[in-house]
Design an enzyme around this catalytic site. Structure first.
Site, PDB file in Angstrom:
ATOM      1  N   HIS A 160      -2.713 -14.398  11.032  1.00  0.00           N
ATOM      2  CA  HIS A 160      -1.848 -13.223  10.919  1.00  0.00           C
ATOM      3  C   HIS A 160      -2.540 -11.926  11.338  1.00  0.00           C
ATOM      4  O   HIS A 160      -2.127 -10.851  10.906  1.00  0.00           O
ATOM      5  CB  HIS A 160      -1.273 -13.072   9.508  1.00  0.00           C
ATOM      6  CG  HIS A 160      -0.623 -14.320   8.989  1.00  0.00           C
ATOM      7  ND1 HIS A 160       0.483 -14.869   9.587  1.00  0.00           N
ATOM      8  CD2 HIS A 160      -0.942 -15.131   7.959  1.00  0.00           C
ATOM      9  CE1 HIS A 160       0.824 -15.969   8.929  1.00  0.00           C
ATOM     10  NE2 HIS A 160      -0.027 -16.145   7.949  1.00  0.00           N
TER      11      HIS A 160
ATOM     12  N   LYS B  93       2.388   7.171   3.948  1.00  0.00           N
ATOM     13  CA  LYS B  93       1.753   5.857   3.974  1.00  0.00           C
ATOM     14  C   LYS B  93       1.246   5.498   5.369  1.00  0.00           C
ATOM     15  O   LYS B  93       0.860   4.353   5.608  1.00  0.00           O
ATOM     16  CB  LYS B  93       2.767   4.795   3.514  1.00  0.00           C
ATOM     17  CG  LYS B  93       3.341   5.052   2.130  1.00  0.00           C
ATOM     18  CD  LYS B  93       4.467   4.072   1.798  1.00  0.00           C
ATOM     19  CE  LYS B  93       5.246   4.531   0.581  1.00  0.00           C
ATOM     20  NZ  LYS B  93       6.470   3.733   0.370  1.00  0.00           N
TER      21      LYS B  93
ATOM     22  N   ARG C  98      15.433  -2.352  -5.567  1.00  0.00           N
ATOM     23  CA  ARG C  98      14.040  -2.625  -5.917  1.00  0.00           C
ATOM     24  C   ARG C  98      13.931  -2.874  -7.412  1.00  0.00           C
ATOM     25  O   ARG C  98      14.694  -2.310  -8.202  1.00  0.00           O
ATOM     26  CB  ARG C  98      13.148  -1.419  -5.577  1.00  0.00           C
ATOM     27  CG  ARG C  98      13.106  -1.044  -4.117  1.00  0.00           C
ATOM     28  CD  ARG C  98      12.306  -2.039  -3.303  1.00  0.00           C
ATOM     29  NE  ARG C  98      12.372  -1.761  -1.872  1.00  0.00           N
ATOM     30  CZ  ARG C  98      13.249  -2.313  -1.033  1.00  0.00           C
ATOM     31  NH1 ARG C  98      14.144  -3.155  -1.489  1.00  0.00           N
ATOM     32  NH2 ARG C  98      13.231  -2.017   0.239  1.00  0.00           N
TER      33      ARG C  98
ATOM     34  N   PRO D  47       0.825  -1.207   0.000  1.00  0.00           N
ATOM     35  CA  PRO D  47       0.000   0.000   0.000  1.00  0.00           C
ATOM     36  C   PRO D  47       0.860   1.259   0.000  1.00  0.00           C
ATOM     37  O   PRO D  47       1.665   1.463   0.908  1.00  0.00           O
ATOM     38  CB  PRO D  47      -0.820  -0.102   1.282  1.00  0.00           C
ATOM     39  CG  PRO D  47      -0.417  -1.355   1.952  1.00  0.00           C
ATOM     40  CD  PRO D  47       0.750  -1.933   1.254  1.00  0.00           C
ATOM     41  N   GLU D  48       0.708   2.071  -1.026  1.00  0.00           N
ATOM     42  CA  GLU D  48       1.369   3.375  -1.080  1.00  0.00           C
ATOM     43  C   GLU D  48       0.291   4.435  -0.847  1.00  0.00           C
ATOM     44  O   GLU D  48      -0.838   4.098  -0.486  1.00  0.00           O
ATOM     45  CB  GLU D  48       2.054   3.550  -2.446  1.00  0.00           C
ATOM     46  CG  GLU D  48       3.042   2.417  -2.751  1.00  0.00           C
ATOM     47  CD  GLU D  48       3.737   2.550  -4.094  1.00  0.00           C
ATOM     48  OE1 GLU D  48       3.829   3.671  -4.615  1.00  0.00           O
ATOM     49  OE2 GLU D  48       4.183   1.528  -4.630  1.00  0.00           O
TER      50      GLU D  48
ATOM     51  N   ARG E  67       3.425 -10.802   6.483  1.00  0.00           N
ATOM     52  CA  ARG E  67       4.886 -10.670   6.449  1.00  0.00           C
ATOM     53  C   ARG E  67       5.445  -9.713   7.488  1.00  0.00           C
ATOM     54  O   ARG E  67       6.662  -9.506   7.542  1.00  0.00           O
ATOM     55  CB  ARG E  67       5.342 -10.240   5.059  1.00  0.00           C
ATOM     56  CG  ARG E  67       5.096 -11.343   4.044  1.00  0.00           C
ATOM     57  CD  ARG E  67       5.645 -10.989   2.683  1.00  0.00           C
ATOM     58  NE  ARG E  67       4.769 -11.547   1.665  1.00  0.00           N
ATOM     59  CZ  ARG E  67       4.949 -11.375   0.372  1.00  0.00           C
ATOM     60  NH1 ARG E  67       5.953 -10.656  -0.064  1.00  0.00           N
ATOM     61  NH2 ARG E  67       4.125 -11.916  -0.485  1.00  0.00           N
TER      62      ARG E  67
ATOM     63  N   ARG F  29      22.829  15.325  -5.442  1.00  0.00           N
ATOM     64  CA  ARG F  29      22.784  13.916  -5.037  1.00  0.00           C
ATOM     65  C   ARG F  29      23.364  13.031  -6.131  1.00  0.00           C
ATOM     66  O   ARG F  29      23.019  13.166  -7.305  1.00  0.00           O
ATOM     67  CB  ARG F  29      21.342  13.486  -4.745  1.00  0.00           C
ATOM     68  CG  ARG F  29      20.640  14.326  -3.671  1.00  0.00           C
ATOM     69  CD  ARG F  29      21.128  13.984  -2.287  1.00  0.00           C
ATOM     70  NE  ARG F  29      20.889  12.603  -1.935  1.00  0.00           N
ATOM     71  CZ  ARG F  29      19.745  12.161  -1.409  1.00  0.00           C
ATOM     72  NH1 ARG F  29      18.734  12.962  -1.219  1.00  0.00           N
ATOM     73  NH2 ARG F  29      19.623  10.889  -1.072  1.00  0.00           N
TER      74      ARG F  29
END
Length: 275
Positions: free
Chosen positions: A95, A61, A265, A2-3, A113, A156
């Site tokens: 869970h 989030k 990622r 979920p973002e 998880r 950066r």
DNA sequence: ATCAGCCCCTGCTAGC
DNA sequence: TGCTAGCAGGGGCTGA
């Protein structure tokens, strides 16, 4: 995973079901990893029992329950977390880590998880909490300006993707929307962050806002686990241009979508449309 | 200070 | 068919 759009959808779905309700019983999974030793199960129970849920907000989030005693119950769903209401007495699935009995329903947090987190933050401590204070502006707020993005990217040496995942450029953007925004902006996510031009920064800002707005309208992206309510999935999956489309043709130029690891990622992009 | 890489955890899938 | 190895990833941490 979920973002922002998924968490916002969950928030909107839950609002009517929790606001104004009293928490009359609390069950916390023994030794739940979601608490991360920031609060004990019994302590969490004690602090929630009898409180009323005054408001349900979101930051990046994170979902934020404002309680009548002034403190906040904060939940981050990690990758596989789900938060939804069930009828009183209905058995919770495996869970389940937290169960709140409200006046007329139960709210359960399920996370196989255990990448999610539950925080209890004292009155007035929300903005200064280490997890929340690091967050950048909400991408749909006025503070999300080209000047801010320029400051975050400037000098950066890491990839644009890594900066997007860092939550300081824009709160709530994760792996899916980072890739989707980069595609729409025509920028390769592997580009050195500091190398973006003014023009690209503006395009990136608009693209981030656009994918977030569109996805909220679709009730989010269901890729694997996410559901915004019991059994109901988001429609943005159909609008994904690159994410999860390795080897498929680019919807714009027809060339094959690539996948490479960046910032640890999976990163999906069209090498022809994104420079 | 910056940044790459590791770690957590378990359901699912590809491959044998 | 049944098993197992490998993959997925948000965010915190470590060490260069």
């Amino acid at each position: 995973m979920p973002e922002l759009p998924e968490v916002e959808t969950i928030r909107r779905c839950l609002m009517d079901k929790v606001i104004g309700r009293m928490i009359c019983e609390v069950w916390v999974r023994k030794g739940s990893r979601l608490l991360r030793d920031t609060v004990s199960g019994p302590m969490l129970r004690r602090r929630l029992m009898g409180a009323r849920i005054e408001a349900l907000g979101r930051r990046g989030k994170y979902l934020i329950f404002a309680l009548s005693r002034g403190d906040f119950l904060v939940a981050h769903l990690g990758m596989t977390g789900r938060l939804y209401s069930v009828s009183k007495g209905e058995q919770a699935p495996a869970h389940t880590h937290l169960r709140l009995e409200l006046d007329d329903a139960s709210l359960i947090l399920v996370d196989p998880r255990t990448f999610g987190r539950v925080l209890l933050i004292e009155a007035g401590g929300l903005d200064s909490h280490p997890s929340l204070s690091r967050l950048g502006p909400e991408p749909l707020d006025l503070g999300f300006t080209a000047a801010h993005i320029k400051k975050e990217l400037g000098g950066r040496n890491t990839s644009l993707k890594a900066v997007l995942l860092g939550q300081e450029l824009a709160a709530g953007v994760g792996n899916i929307y980072a890739d989707e925004a980069c595609f729409r902006a025509g920028i390769n996510p592997r580009r050195r962050a500091g190398s973006l031009t003014e023009r690209e920064i503006k395009a990136l800002r608009l693209a981030i806002r656009k994918v977030i707005v569109e996805s909220i309208a679709c009730k989010g992206t269901t890729f694997r686990d996410y559901q915004w309510d019991a059994g109901r999935s988001g429609d943005f999956s159909k609008r994904l241009r690159v994410y999860g489309r390795e080897g498929e043709p680019c919807r714009r130029c027809g060339k094959m979508i690539k996948r490479e690891m960046t910032a640890g990622r999976s990163t999906f992009f069209c090498a022809s449309c994104q420079k």
